[in-house]
Scaffold this active site. Structure first.
Site, PDB file in Angstrom:
ATOM      1  CD  GLU A   1     120.822 -21.718  11.959  1.00 29.24           C
ATOM      2  OE1 GLU A   1     120.910 -20.724  11.201  1.00 29.24           O
ATOM      3  OE2 GLU A   1     120.855 -21.639  13.197  1.00 29.24           O
TER       4      GLU A   1
ATOM      5  CG  ASP B   1     121.918 -11.233  14.825  1.00 27.97           C
ATOM      6  OD1 ASP B   1     122.186 -10.246  15.542  1.00 27.97           O
ATOM      7  OD2 ASP B   1     122.357 -11.380  13.680  1.00 27.97           O
TER       8      ASP B   1
ATOM      9  CE  LYS C   1     124.910  -0.244  13.336  1.00 25.48           C
ATOM     10  NZ  LYS C   1     125.211   0.126  11.930  1.00 25.48           N
TER      11      LYS C   1
ATOM     12  CB  THR D   1     126.476 -23.546  22.214  1.00 25.66           C
ATOM     13  OG1 THR D   1     126.535 -22.152  22.536  1.00 25.66           O
ATOM     14  CG2 THR D   1     125.099 -24.097  22.561  1.00 25.66           C
ATOM     15  NE  ARG D   2     131.638 -23.768  16.834  1.00 20.91           N
ATOM     16  CZ  ARG D   2     131.651 -24.254  15.595  1.00 20.91           C
ATOM     17  NH1 ARG D   2     132.639 -25.042  15.214  1.00 20.91           N
ATOM     18  NH2 ARG D   2     130.669 -23.996  14.751  1.00 20.91           N
ATOM     19  CE1 TYR D   3     127.714 -15.746  19.106  1.00 24.91           C
ATOM     20  CE2 TYR D   3     126.525 -16.168  21.148  1.00 24.91           C
ATOM     21  CZ  TYR D   3     126.969 -15.287  20.181  1.00 24.91           C
ATOM     22  OH  TYR D   3     126.677 -13.959  20.290  1.00 24.91           O
ATOM     23  CD  GLU D   4     126.694 -20.968  27.255  1.00 19.03           C
ATOM     24  OE1 GLU D   4     126.665 -20.880  28.497  1.00 19.03           O
ATOM     25  OE2 GLU D   4     126.054 -21.819  26.615  1.00 19.03           O
TER      26      GLU D   4
END
Length: 240
Positions: free
Chosen positions: A95, A144, A148, A218-221
């Site tokens: 990461e 990510d 675009k 996960t927190r993002y999910e």
């Protein structure tokens, strides 16, 4: 005649993105100074620029346990869970985002898991240096999406990346991927399904619209689901 798009993807990529967000708090700074050194992946520079010398991931842990790799572990919730619940497995996390590394260290400090090695860099510099057949599982969770079209070449999942996974995973090894961007989900399937080294483990919609029991949220999910985004979960096995 120009190269086919998928062939162009095999060419090397450059990492894009920021390395640090908000300043670290004292606890995070202390963990970065005191815990991270003992969990850092030890690599030697290679002969070519921006490369690493070949290494066997298992030797980083000093035991014969299987090795898993998580790419872009975000806040580290998933990696820390897997490390705690699979003490007989070694896990490498790559990461580049400093705040993410600090967050993972906080989770590891809390659960006491030490079967982890961390590398702060673009994983595409690390994959070529790993020994063939040295991994038993790879996680690529919510990378990510680079929405675009002109930025699609920056997506981490490319044919070239799958080629690396095919070389590194043992027969029967597992590749897990997830995204809550439907455009990226199609992108993943368009590249992974026809890849000769992988077999998609899905027989119906339930196989890609829910996580397996050993796959924590996960927190993002969680934040994405709250905003109405629907994640897709993909599991591929490395063919013999």
């Amino acid at each position: 005649m120009g190269e086919a798009p998928v062939e162009q993807e095999r060419k090397s990529r450059t990492f894009y993105g920021r390395r640090q967000g908000r300043p670290l708090r004292k606890q995070a700074t202390d963990l970065m100074e005191n815990l991270l050194p003992s969990l850092t992946l030890l690599l030697e520079l290679g002969e070519e620029k921006n490369s690493y010398a070949p290494f066997n991931p298992a030797e980083q842990f000093g035991n014969g346990n299987p090795v898993w790799l998580e790419i872009g572990f975000g806040g580290g919730e998933h990696l820390a869970y897997q490390a705690e619940h699979n003490p007989d497995v070694n896990i490498i996390g790559v990461e580049p985002f400093i705040n993410g590394v600090a967050s993972l260290l906080k989770h590891l400090d809390a659960n006491g898991a030490r079967n982890v090695r961390i590398h702060q860099a673009d994983v595409r510099q690390v994959l070529p240096a790993m020994t063939k057949g040295s991994l038993e599982r790879v996680f690529l969770l919510f990378p990510d999406p680079w929405h675009k079209t002109r930025h699609n070449k920056r997506r981490l999942l490319q044919v070239e990346t799958l080629d690396h996974f095919a070389r590194l995973l043992k027969p029967g090894g597992e590749l897990r991927m997830a995204t809550d961007d439907m455009g990226y989900l199609r992108w993943m399937l368009e590249r992974a399904v026809p890849h000769p080294a992988f077999e998609w483990q899905a027989s119906g919609p339930s196989d890609w619209d829910r996580r397996t029991p050993d796959w924590p949220q996960t927190r993002y999910e969680e934040k994405g689901v709250e905003k109405g985004r629907k994640p897709g979960y993909l599991r591929f096995l490395r063919k013999a």
